[in-house]
Design a protein around this motif. Structure first.
Motif, PDB file in Angstrom:
ATOM      1  N   MET A 180      34.264  48.763  36.678  1.00  0.00           N
ATOM      2  CA  MET A 180      32.996  49.658  36.248  1.00  0.00           C
ATOM      3  C   MET A 180      32.030  49.340  37.150  1.00  0.00           C
ATOM      4  O   MET A 180      30.969  50.130  37.348  1.00  0.00           O
ATOM      5  CB  MET A 180      32.764  49.276  34.936  1.00  0.00           C
ATOM      6  CG  MET A 180      33.852  49.293  33.722  1.00  0.00           C
ATOM      7  SD  MET A 180      34.496  51.081  33.653  1.00  0.00           S
ATOM      8  CE  MET A 180      32.967  51.981  33.426  1.00  0.00           C
ATOM      9  N   HIS A 221      24.927  49.128  32.215  1.00  0.00           N
ATOM     10  CA  HIS A 221      25.905  50.204  32.778  1.00  0.00           C
ATOM     11  C   HIS A 221      25.262  51.621  32.883  1.00  0.00           C
ATOM     12  O   HIS A 221      25.861  52.608  32.523  1.00  0.00           O
ATOM     13  CB  HIS A 221      27.357  50.319  31.797  1.00  0.00           C
ATOM     14  CG  HIS A 221      28.041  49.168  32.140  1.00  0.00           C
ATOM     15  ND1 HIS A 221      28.581  48.791  33.350  1.00  0.00           N
ATOM     16  CD2 HIS A 221      28.610  48.095  31.265  1.00  0.00           C
ATOM     17  CE1 HIS A 221      29.462  47.835  33.317  1.00  0.00           C
ATOM     18  NE2 HIS A 221      29.296  47.279  32.073  1.00  0.00           N
ATOM     19  N   TRP A 235      22.012  58.070  33.807  1.00  0.00           N
ATOM     20  CA  TRP A 235      23.522  58.415  33.710  1.00  0.00           C
ATOM     21  C   TRP A 235      23.917  56.845  33.060  1.00  0.00           C
ATOM     22  O   TRP A 235      23.646  55.909  33.312  1.00  0.00           O
ATOM     23  CB  TRP A 235      23.968  58.432  35.151  1.00  0.00           C
ATOM     24  CG  TRP A 235      23.674  59.582  35.987  1.00  0.00           C
ATOM     25  CD1 TRP A 235      24.268  60.775  35.935  1.00  0.00           C
ATOM     26  CD2 TRP A 235      22.580  59.806  36.786  1.00  0.00           C
ATOM     27  NE1 TRP A 235      23.677  61.730  36.747  1.00  0.00           N
ATOM     28  CE2 TRP A 235      22.589  61.325  36.847  1.00  0.00           C
ATOM     29  CE3 TRP A 235      21.483  59.065  36.977  1.00  0.00           C
ATOM     30  CZ2 TRP A 235      21.713  61.696  37.840  1.00  0.00           C
ATOM     31  CZ3 TRP A 235      20.518  59.599  37.781  1.00  0.00           C
ATOM     32  CH2 TRP A 235      20.703  60.820  38.297  1.00  0.00           C
ATOM     33  N   ASP A 236      25.107  57.401  32.043  1.00  0.00           N
ATOM     34  CA  ASP A 236      25.955  56.270  31.754  1.00  0.00           C
ATOM     35  C   ASP A 236      26.996  55.827  32.506  1.00  0.00           C
ATOM     36  O   ASP A 236      27.967  56.892  32.568  1.00  0.00           O
ATOM     37  CB  ASP A 236      26.191  56.817  30.244  1.00  0.00           C
ATOM     38  CG  ASP A 236      26.986  55.899  29.564  1.00  0.00           C
ATOM     39  OD1 ASP A 236      27.198  54.784  29.939  1.00  0.00           O
ATOM     40  OD2 ASP A 236      27.436  55.875  28.268  1.00  0.00           O
ATOM     41  N   SER A 238      29.380  53.798  31.812  1.00  0.00           N
ATOM     42  CA  SER A 238      30.372  52.918  30.984  1.00  0.00           C
ATOM     43  C   SER A 238      31.691  53.835  30.925  1.00  0.00           C
ATOM     44  O   SER A 238      32.772  53.282  30.327  1.00  0.00           O
ATOM     45  CB  SER A 238      29.936  52.639  29.624  1.00  0.00           C
ATOM     46  OG  SER A 238      29.593  53.820  28.804  1.00  0.00           O
ATOM     47  N   ARG A 239      31.892  55.084  31.325  1.00  0.00           N
ATOM     48  CA  ARG A 239      33.085  55.943  31.102  1.00  0.00           C
ATOM     49  C   ARG A 239      33.548  56.065  32.635  1.00  0.00           C
ATOM     50  O   ARG A 239      33.221  55.506  33.261  1.00  0.00           O
ATOM     51  CB  ARG A 239      32.330  57.383  30.678  1.00  0.00           C
ATOM     52  CG  ARG A 239      31.722  56.999  29.372  1.00  0.00           C
ATOM     53  CD  ARG A 239      31.117  58.424  28.867  1.00  0.00           C
ATOM     54  NE  ARG A 239      30.280  58.288  27.866  1.00  0.00           N
ATOM     55  CZ  ARG A 239      29.693  59.237  27.155  1.00  0.00           C
ATOM     56  NH1 ARG A 239      29.677  60.535  27.632  1.00  0.00           N
ATOM     57  NH2 ARG A 239      28.596  58.812  26.113  1.00  0.00           N
ATOM     58  N   GLU A 240      34.598  56.728  32.415  1.00  0.00           N
ATOM     59  CA  GLU A 240      35.633  57.159  33.637  1.00  0.00           C
ATOM     60  C   GLU A 240      34.523  57.790  34.726  1.00  0.00           C
ATOM     61  O   GLU A 240      34.706  56.979  35.856  1.00  0.00           O
ATOM     62  CB  GLU A 240      36.619  58.125  33.366  1.00  0.00           C
ATOM     63  CG  GLU A 240      37.747  58.044  34.620  1.00  0.00           C
ATOM     64  CD  GLU A 240      38.214  56.912  35.015  1.00  0.00           C
ATOM     65  OE1 GLU A 240      38.808  56.847  36.216  1.00  0.00           O
ATOM     66  OE2 GLU A 240      38.397  55.872  34.267  1.00  0.00           O
ATOM     67  N   PRO A 242      30.444  59.123  35.702  1.00  0.00           N
ATOM     68  CA  PRO A 242      29.187  58.903  35.111  1.00  0.00           C
ATOM     69  C   PRO A 242      28.625  60.261  34.414  1.00  0.00           C
ATOM     70  O   PRO A 242      28.869  61.190  34.753  1.00  0.00           O
ATOM     71  CB  PRO A 242      28.391  58.355  36.280  1.00  0.00           C
ATOM     72  CG  PRO A 242      29.016  58.932  37.301  1.00  0.00           C
ATOM     73  CD  PRO A 242      30.350  58.794  37.025  1.00  0.00           C
ATOM     74  N   THR A 243      27.832  59.998  33.258  1.00  0.00           N
ATOM     75  CA  THR A 243      27.699  61.057  32.407  1.00  0.00           C
ATOM     76  C   THR A 243      26.051  61.193  32.494  1.00  0.00           C
ATOM     77  O   THR A 243      25.405  59.944  31.889  1.00  0.00           O
ATOM     78  CB  THR A 243      28.071  61.191  31.036  1.00  0.00           C
ATOM     79  OG1 THR A 243      29.585  61.135  31.101  1.00  0.00           O
ATOM     80  CG2 THR A 243      27.569  62.276  30.296  1.00  0.00           C
TER      81      THR A 243
END
Length: 418
Positions: A180, A221, A235-236, A238-240, A242-243
């Motif tokens: 991550m 994150h 942007w997040d 923490s996921r596969e 970034p969102t």
């Protein structure tokens, strides 16, 4: 009859558990001193610092500086003479023997986060390096295959790396989650965004909508970016992949806009994004391009008439907080008990209780005017000090002996030997 005296216990024979209890209470500098007591204490400290249970005591940021060797040259080959200096704000004292420094001289520092320096070498390879522990992580290469370059970018990447990458930050203070964690940065003449997770070994552009960008920060994150117009995107990570979770375009602060219009070419400005007490701050740094010996602005043509005129110098700051409901920047007249640290580092805000030796309601700054840093052999890296919001004064906290600092310019870094 002689009384047998019990042999005094040796400090070196203390067990691991009591020594670990002591280590848990010590700041970084005292951990270094702890290691120097004896071999057994050194071994205990090394094992503790490298263990998963290690949680360093909070430490006031230190100022990273080059060696003050006045005849230092960029092609200087005597590696034994190469060195770094750290200035401890609390003790008002310099330290020269607390770190590994050779890696820093192999490239240019383009950012600092927590205990990490972000280094860019001559072959465009980027790495993060902890000068206190010697830990190093290879991140990835900045290449035209992955990122959008211009002709100017290709030149700056080789000759002026800090102009090409004006800000790079580490997405976590640890090195434990390579899936991550990584590095996010601003790059190129268009000041775009890119990131690279440690696991990927290549940089990917981030879908920013408001370039050019001036600052980027990371926490929990999340990656937050501040644009030239004062917009903020988040942007997040923490996921596969970034969102984007926020894209806010508050109106640009009127006070700063009017100041920039009225001052013409006398000032340059730099923008910083700071997370403070759960809020996002917009910090505007106003730099006089030419000043006299009293710190007053002068015109460039006065350079030929007054030999006491100094190069660029920070004279003023504006500070705003983001009101997410009203979607606007609200001016702040005080930081309260907070202290802000800005420059080429990961911009941060800390409580005065955590920063002994510092003045509350102040902004501590280092030189990050990359475009002018190398325009002259006699200065660059010199613009450091603190700005006191209460009275609007700029004050020194370190006695600068060299106006030209190279190849390492001052950076804030939080000492940690993990």
């Amino acid at each position: 009859m002689a009384i047998k005296r019990k042999r005094d216990a040796s400090w070196s024979e203390l067990g691991f558990d009591p020594l670990e209890c002591i280590l848990r209470k010590l700041p970084f500098l005292d951990v270094l001193r702890f290691k120097r007591v004896c071999r057994s204490w050194f071994s205990v400290a090394e094992n503790y610092v490298s263990s998963p249970c290690y949680s360093p005591c909070f430490q006031t940021p230190w100022l990273l500086l080059p060696s003050d060797k006045e005849d230092w040259k960029e092609d200087y080959d005597d590696k034994e003479e190469r060195g770094l200096c750290f200035f401890n704000l609390d003790e008002k004292k310099e330290y020269r023997d607390v770190c590994v420094c050779e890696e820093v001289y192999e490239g240019r520092c383009v950012g600092s986060s927590h205990c990490w320096l972000v280094l860019l070498d001559k072959t465009a390879n980027l790495s993060v390096f902890n000068p206190f522990s010697g830990a190093r992580i290879q991140v990835g290469s900045l290449t035209e295959e992955d990122l959008e370059f211009t002709d100017v970018d290709a030149y700056n990447l080789k000759e002026e790396p800090q102009v090409f990458v004006p800000k790079a930050v580490v997405m976590s203070e640890s090195k434990k989650n390579k899936n991550m964690d990584g590095v996010a940065l601003i790059y190129g003449s268009r000041k775009k965004l890119a990131f690279c997770r440690y696991r990927d070994d290549r940089f990917i552009e981030l879908d920013g909508a408001h370039q050019p960008y001036h600052d980027i920060i990371c926490y929990a994150h999340m990656v937050c970016a501040l644009s030239q117009t004062g917009s903020v995107e988040v942007w997040d990570f923490s996921r596969e992949f970034p969102t984007k979770v926020m894209d806010m375009t508050p109106s640009f602060p009127l006070k700063t806009a009017e100041f920039q219009r009225s001052s013409g070419d006398l000032y340059s400005s730099q923008f910083y994004l700071v997370k403070s007490c759960g809020e996002l701050l917009f910090v505007v740094r106003l730099i006089g391009d030419f000043v006299d010996g009293d710190g007053k602005l002068v015109e460039e043509e006065d350079l030929f008439n007054d030999e006491n005129i100094q190069p660029y110098k920070t004279l003023l700051f504006h500070v705003y907080r983001l009101d997410p409901h009203e979607k606007k920047w609200v001016e702040m007249e005080s930081l309260g008990d907070q202290i802000v640290f800005v420059g080429g580092n990961h911009s941060m805000s800390l409580r005065v209780e955590d920063c002994p030796g510092c003045i509350k309601d102040s902004i501590y700054f280092t030189d990050s005017y990359w475009e002018r840093m190398n325009e002259d052999y006699s200065y660059g890296g010199h613009d450091i000090g603190y700005y006191y919001l209460r009275d609007g004064s700029v004050n020194p906290f370190y006695d600068i002996r060299l106006w030209k600092m190279k190849p390492v310019v001052p950076f804030w870094i939080v000492p940690d030997g993990s």
